[in-house]
Design an enzyme around this catalytic site. Sequence first.
Site, PDB file in Angstrom:
ATOM      1  N   ASP A 157       0.805  -1.117   0.172  1.00  0.00           N
ATOM      2  CA  ASP A 157      -0.151   0.035  -0.095  1.00  0.00           C
ATOM      3  C   ASP A 157       0.884   1.223  -0.029  1.00  0.00           C
ATOM      4  OD1 ASP A 157      -2.465   1.635   0.284  1.00  0.00           O
ATOM      5  OD2 ASP A 157      -1.971   1.772   2.359  1.00  0.00           O
ATOM      6  N   ASP A 214      -0.029   4.895   1.089  1.00  0.00           N
ATOM      7  CA  ASP A 214      -0.003   6.122   2.179  1.00  0.00           C
ATOM      8  C   ASP A 214      -0.075   5.154   3.510  1.00  0.00           C
ATOM      9  OD1 ASP A 214      -0.367   8.134   0.376  1.00  0.00           O
ATOM     10  OD2 ASP A 214      -2.565   7.905   0.344  1.00  0.00           O
TER      11      ASP A 214
END
Length: 163
Positions: A10, A12
């Site tokens: 991922d 953020d």
Amino acid sequence: MRKNKAVFLDRDGVLNQELGDYVCRVEDFVVLEHNFKPLKELQDRGYLLIVITNQGGLAKKWYTEDDLQSMHKKLREAYEANGIQLAEIYYCNHHPEYTSKCLCRKPGSLMLEKAAARFDAEPSKSYFIGDRERDVLAGEAAGITGILINSDQPISEVLHLID
């Protein structure tokens, strides 16, 4: 049988600092430097590193495609300066409140499935590191082991979970 193994990441809260909502400006995009060493180790162990990220802020018009590409350029450059190659960055530009329902937005697994197919990555030998439950669910839906971390947690703390 597929031959490559990958660690899907991922963005953020995993590769860059989590701001609590969307990172909308390049000036606010802070790369998490404590993850350079563990990601270099994973790369050296033969894992492809592939980013999978929801970017619903595009649908909300909180930032532009150019802003996003500038953030991704900054991310790539920071990692490349530390000997780390991000094979690709996949992102979903949809948001359920602003666009029609899509299959790519996590917890959907389409981005992972596309990336695994493109890079010939064997799901059973791959992992998805994310800071949200939707990341783990997307990984599991694609046959990839999900690893849930806290936002901004050093990846070094979960390296022992990756063969």
